[in-house]
Design a protein around this motif. Structure first.
Motif, mmCIF file in Angstrom:
data_model
loop_
_atom_site.group_PDB
_atom_site.id
_atom_site.type_symbol
_atom_site.label_atom_id
_atom_site.label_comp_id
_atom_site.label_asym_id
_atom_site.label_seq_id
_atom_site.Cartn_x
_atom_site.Cartn_y
_atom_site.Cartn_z
ATOM 1 N N TYR A 3 -46.703 -62.418 -43.589
ATOM 2 C CA TYR A 3 -47.672 -62.058 -42.564
ATOM 3 C C TYR A 3 -48.618 -63.231 -42.322
ATOM 4 C CZ TYR A 3 -50.599 -61.192 -46.650
ATOM 5 O OH TYR A 3 -51.273 -61.327 -47.821
ATOM 6 N N ALA A 4 -49.188 -63.256 -41.162
ATOM 7 C CA ALA A 4 -50.099 -64.340 -40.785
ATOM 8 C C ALA A 4 -51.517 -63.978 -41.176
ATOM 9 C CB ALA A 4 -50.018 -64.583 -39.283
ATOM 10 N N ALA A 5 -52.329 -64.987 -41.310
ATOM 11 C CA ALA A 5 -53.748 -64.771 -41.574
ATOM 12 C C ALA A 5 -54.391 -64.139 -40.340
ATOM 13 C CB ALA A 5 -54.417 -66.104 -41.887
ATOM 14 N N PRO A 6 -55.459 -63.371 -40.531
ATOM 15 C CA PRO A 6 -56.140 -62.775 -39.370
ATOM 16 C C PRO A 6 -56.596 -63.848 -38.384
ATOM 17 C CG PRO A 6 -57.028 -61.904 -41.429
ATOM 18 C CD PRO A 6 -56.115 -63.028 -41.790
ATOM 19 N N GLN A 7 -56.520 -63.513 -37.122
ATOM 20 C CA GLN A 7 -56.943 -64.434 -36.075
ATOM 21 C C GLN A 7 -58.038 -63.775 -35.261
ATOM 22 O OE1 GLN A 7 -53.617 -65.793 -33.758
ATOM 23 N NE2 GLN A 7 -52.318 -65.950 -35.553
ATOM 24 N N GLN A 8 -59.110 -64.523 -35.026
ATOM 25 C CA GLN A 8 -60.178 -63.979 -34.199
ATOM 26 C C GLN A 8 -59.780 -64.050 -32.739
ATOM 27 O OE1 GLN A 8 -64.083 -65.504 -34.862
ATOM 28 N NE2 GLN A 8 -64.205 -64.648 -36.902
ATOM 29 N N VAL A 40 -67.821 -52.077 -20.206
ATOM 30 C CA VAL A 40 -68.214 -52.438 -21.562
ATOM 31 C C VAL A 40 -68.798 -53.840 -21.545
ATOM 32 C CG1 VAL A 40 -67.318 -52.895 -23.895
ATOM 33 C CG2 VAL A 40 -66.336 -51.056 -22.546
ATOM 34 N N GLY A 41 -69.772 -54.065 -22.404
ATOM 35 C CA GLY A 41 -70.269 -55.428 -22.615
ATOM 36 C C GLY A 41 -69.410 -56.085 -23.691
ATOM 37 N N TRP A 42 -68.303 -56.701 -23.272
ATOM 38 C CA TRP A 42 -67.351 -57.257 -24.240
ATOM 39 C C TRP A 42 -68.000 -58.281 -25.159
ATOM 40 C CZ3 TRP A 42 -63.703 -54.002 -24.493
ATOM 41 C CH2 TRP A 42 -63.177 -53.390 -23.358
ATOM 42 N N GLY A 43 -68.995 -59.008 -24.659
ATOM 43 C CA GLY A 43 -69.697 -59.988 -25.498
ATOM 44 C C GLY A 43 -70.411 -59.331 -26.664
ATOM 45 N N VAL A 44 -70.870 -58.097 -26.472
ATOM 46 C CA VAL A 44 -71.514 -57.365 -27.569
ATOM 47 C C VAL A 44 -70.479 -57.097 -28.663
ATOM 48 C CG1 VAL A 44 -72.679 -55.225 -28.224
ATOM 49 C CG2 VAL A 44 -73.229 -56.335 -26.052
ATOM 50 N N GLY A 45 -69.274 -56.710 -28.264
ATOM 51 C CA GLY A 45 -68.207 -56.513 -29.247
ATOM 52 C C GLY A 45 -67.902 -57.789 -30.008
ATOM 53 N N ASP A 46 -67.865 -58.908 -29.287
ATOM 54 C CA ASP A 46 -67.646 -60.199 -29.965
ATOM 55 C C ASP A 46 -68.735 -60.448 -31.006
ATOM 56 O OD1 ASP A 46 -65.325 -60.858 -28.617
ATOM 57 O OD2 ASP A 46 -66.350 -62.059 -27.093
ATOM 58 N N PHE A 47 -69.977 -60.180 -30.629
ATOM 59 C CA PHE A 47 -71.093 -60.382 -31.562
ATOM 60 C C PHE A 47 -70.943 -59.484 -32.794
ATOM 61 C CE2 PHE A 47 -75.232 -58.907 -33.096
ATOM 62 C CZ PHE A 47 -75.764 -60.114 -33.549
ATOM 63 N N GLN A 51 -69.151 -61.590 -37.098
ATOM 64 C CA GLN A 51 -70.278 -62.013 -37.925
ATOM 65 C C GLN A 51 -69.773 -62.869 -39.081
ATOM 66 O OE1 GLN A 51 -73.629 -61.361 -37.437
ATOM 67 N NE2 GLN A 51 -72.926 -60.640 -35.453
ATOM 68 N N GLU A 52 -70.531 -63.901 -39.414
ATOM 69 C CA GLU A 52 -70.168 -64.759 -40.548
ATOM 70 C C GLU A 52 -70.575 -64.126 -41.874
ATOM 71 O OE1 GLU A 52 -68.390 -67.595 -40.407
ATOM 72 O OE2 GLU A 52 -68.161 -67.215 -38.264
#
Length: 101
Positions: A3-8, A40-47, A51-52
């Motif tokens: 399997y591959a590593a997770p990708q953002q 939807v505010g897709w940028g909110v989902g990205d935020f 998270q680091e």
């Protein structure tokens, strides 16, 4: 199977390319015509999802200020989604109780 590593994946970049899927759902289920850009505010989902560090918060201060009510996410989200389905904003195939939620 390897399997591959997770990708953002950026929701703000990816989801606008799927506008056609939303338009097909609106037509198929006779939904209220809601502009895709206003769904939807897709940028909110990205935020939220990119998270680091862990987001650790406390509700102590708001409870001390008198906001003691609490809602169970497992109960409240199906209620909210069910309301959007009843208003024909979301398709009926997403009814939470049919998916074990």
């Amino acid at each position: 199977m390897d399997y591959a590593a997770p990708q953002q994946v950026s929701l703000a970049e990816t989801m606008p390319t799927r506008r056609d899927v939303w338009e097909q759902l609106v037509a198929k289920y006779d939904l209220v015509e809601t502009p895709f850009d206003e769904l939807v505010g897709w940028g909110v989902g990205d935020f939220l999802f990119h998270q680091e560090a862990d987001n650790i918060t406390s509700t102590v201060k708001v409870r001390q200020a008198g906001f003691a009510d609490a809602l169970d996410t497992g109960t409240r989200l199906p209620q909210l989604f069910g309301g959007l389905i009843d208003k024909r904003i979301l398709p009926p195939t997403l009814r939470p109780e049919t998916h074990g939620i």
